[in-house]
Design an enzyme around this catalytic site. Sequence first.
Site, PDB file in Angstrom:
ATOM      1  CE1 TYR A  33      -3.690   2.487   0.733  1.00 18.41           C
ATOM      2  CE2 TYR A  33      -2.560   3.016   2.786  1.00 18.41           C
ATOM      3  CZ  TYR A  33      -3.550   3.285   1.856  1.00 18.41           C
ATOM      4  OH  TYR A  33      -4.408   4.331   2.058  1.00 18.41           O
ATOM      5  CE  LYS A  55      -3.307   5.447  -1.208  1.00 14.86           C
ATOM      6  NZ  LYS A  55      -4.337   6.295  -1.820  1.00 14.86           N
TER       7      LYS A  55
END
Length: 690
Positions: free
Chosen positions: A588, A592
Site C-alpha cells: 500500500y 502511495k
Amino acid sequence: MRSAWSDEDAAKAVADYTTRYSRTCNEDLALRTYTSRLIGADPRLVLHGGGNTSVKTQLRDELGAPVDAICVKGSGWDLATIEPPGLPALRLGPLRALRALPALTDEEMVNALRIRLFDAGAPNPSVETLLHAFLPHRFIDHSHADAILALVDQPAAEALCADVFGGRLAIVPYVMPGFALAKLAAESYEANPDTEGLLLLQHGLFTYGASARESYERHVAAVDRAEAYLASRAARRHSVGRRPDVAYRALAPTLRGCLGEEGRRYVLTLRTSDAIRAFVDDPDLGSLALRGPATPDHVIRTKRHPLVLDGVAGREAAALGQAGKFGQLGQLEQVINERLAEYRGAYRRYVEGQIAAKGVSRTPLDPDPRIVLVPGLGLIGAGQTEKDARIAADIYEHTIEIIRDAEGAGTYQALPEPDIFDMEYWSLEQAKLGKATAPPLGGRVVYITGAASGIGAATARRFAAAGAHVFLVDRSAEPLERLARELRCGHRVLDVTDARAVEEGLWCAVDRHGGIDGVVSNAGTAPQSPIADCSAETLRASLEVNLLAHQWVAAGATKILRAQGRGGFLLFNASKAAFNPGEGFGPYAVPKAALVALMKQYALEGGAHGIRANAVNADRIRTGLFPAEMVEARARARGIDPDAYFRSNLLGREVTADDVAGAFLALALAESTTGAVLTVDGGNIAASPR
Ligand code: ZN
C-alpha cells in the site's frame, strides 16, 4: 390539444386540498389548484414557472366576516406543482379600486398588492395580479402557449388572429405587464363582453370563465384551434441539406472555457433532435435566430438573441472519433473568441443604446449568451447552474418550434429592442433570478472517483454543498446510484484501473456539463503483506489502483482542462503511508509514496496551464478501506480499544471522512497552492511530510 379535465380527479383534488389545507383552502381554491396543474403539466402551454392563474372567491377575515378575495399564483411557484399556498389570497375590493388611478409605478404596485394579502408571509402575487383583479370573471387562466405565440408573433397578427378565432377572443396590443396592461385588458374585455378570453399580441393568451372547468377548457380550445390552423399551413421546412457534423466533445470544453469572462463559469447542456438540427442547419439561421424571444418573459432566461456559432465545423475535425485529441485547438478557440467578441459587443451596444435612449440608469448584466446555436450540431444551453442551462435550453427548443410554425403561417416577428430591454431590465423580472451570492464552486464541475462511500462520498457532498456540479464514479453500482440520486448529479460505474473506462467517464462528464474544472482522485485499496513476501500479483494490483489509476484520471482530466484554458485542480488522496510506512503495509505504502511524486510532477508540468496539483495525507479514518477486524487487531496490539485507536493522535480527536473532504475543498479553493500535501490526521509528527 384535448382537455385533460376529469370529474373524478377534480373531486379528489377538492377532497385532498380542503383536508390538507382546511384552514385556508375552500372548494374554489382547490379546483383552481387542480386546473392550474393541468395547465402546468403541458409544456406546450407553459414552461418553468411561466403563466399564471386566479380565482375570485369569498374568504373569512380574522373576525369571521366574509371578504371578497382573489387568489393569484405567487412568485416562486410553478403551475406544474402548485399547491393552494402557491395562490396567495388578496382583498379584491381595494385592488379593484386601484383602477381609478391614472398610473401606478411597478414598485407602488408591488406594495399595493402586498398590503392587501391575507397572509403577511405569503409570496409576492404575480405581476399580472391586477389584470386578473380588474376582469370580472371568477376563474382566469394565462399561458404563453407555443401555438398561440406562433400566431401573435407576426406583423399581421391582428388580422390573422381575427381570422383564426373569429370574435371569441379579444385582441390586446402589446403593453408591458403591470398596471397599464391591467387597465387595457379590462377595457378590451368591456368592449368585447361576449369573448372567452384575450389574445395579448407578442405575449400570450388569457381565458376566463364562471367555473374552473370552463376557463380551462376555453384555454385548451383556443390552443387547439391555433394548433389546427398551424397544421393546415405547411410549417417552414428549415434545411434542405445538412451541414457537416460538428463533434460536441471536441467543441464543448473550448467553448465552455471561452464563455465566461472575469471568473464567471457556465455549465452547458446540449440538445439535438431532427427539428433542432434542421433549424441550426437552415441557411437563414442568421436571420431567424436574431429576431428575438417568443414572449418577453423568456428574455431573462435566454437573453435577446442566441449566439450563432458557425465556422467551427472542420476545425474540431481532428478530434472526431478520438475524444481528447485537439489537433487544431488554437484555431477552434480563435473562431469561438471572435464570435463571442461580436456577441458581447452587440449586447453591450444594445444595453448602452437603450439606457441612453430611455435616459434611465441601469446596471448592465453580463454580456454572455445563454443559448449557442451550432450549425452541424444543435443547440447548447448555458447557465451558472445545470438547472439554469436546462431552463434556457427548454425554452429555446420551444422557440424553434414557434419560429417554424410562425414562418409557416406568415413571418415570425418578436418585440423590438426597446420593449425587450424594458423586460430584461425590469426590476420585477430581475427579482425572479434571485440575488443569492454565488457559492464558492458555483458553475464548477468536479469529477470524483471512489465516490460511492467513505471519503469519496463525504467529498461529493461537501463539493456539491459548495455549489459544484459533481460527477461521481465508482465500481459499486448500487451505493453510487443512491448517492447520485441524493445529490441529483451525474455518475458512471467504472473500475479506475481501466484507463479507457476512466477517459470515457471523464468525457461523460463533458457530455453532461460541457467540461470539468477539477478531479478528486480518491479511489484506493489497502493490501497488506510483508514486502519481501508480497506476491507479484498483489503488488501489481496495488500499483494499478493506488498509482496508475490516478495517472489515468489526471492525464485524461488534463487534456480537458487544457482545452478549456481556464486552469483547474487535480487532487489526490495520498495517505499517511506515503510518508510513514507501517509494518506489513508495503504493497500500500509504496504506490502511495509514488503517488506523491506523481502529484508533484503534475504540479510542475501543469503550472503553466494554471492546473494545480495537490494531495491530502489522511490517516485513521473509519471507512471501508480497512476492515473492522483489522482495526480491532491493530488496536489490541497497542493495548487499546478501537475507539481509542481512532483518537490516538496529538489532538486526541477522531478524524472523520468529512474532515478529509473539507481538506480537499480547501485545496480546491486555494488558488495559489500547488504541489502541496495537506495532512489530516489529528497530528502525528512521525507521519508529517518532510
Ligand atoms: Zn405572461
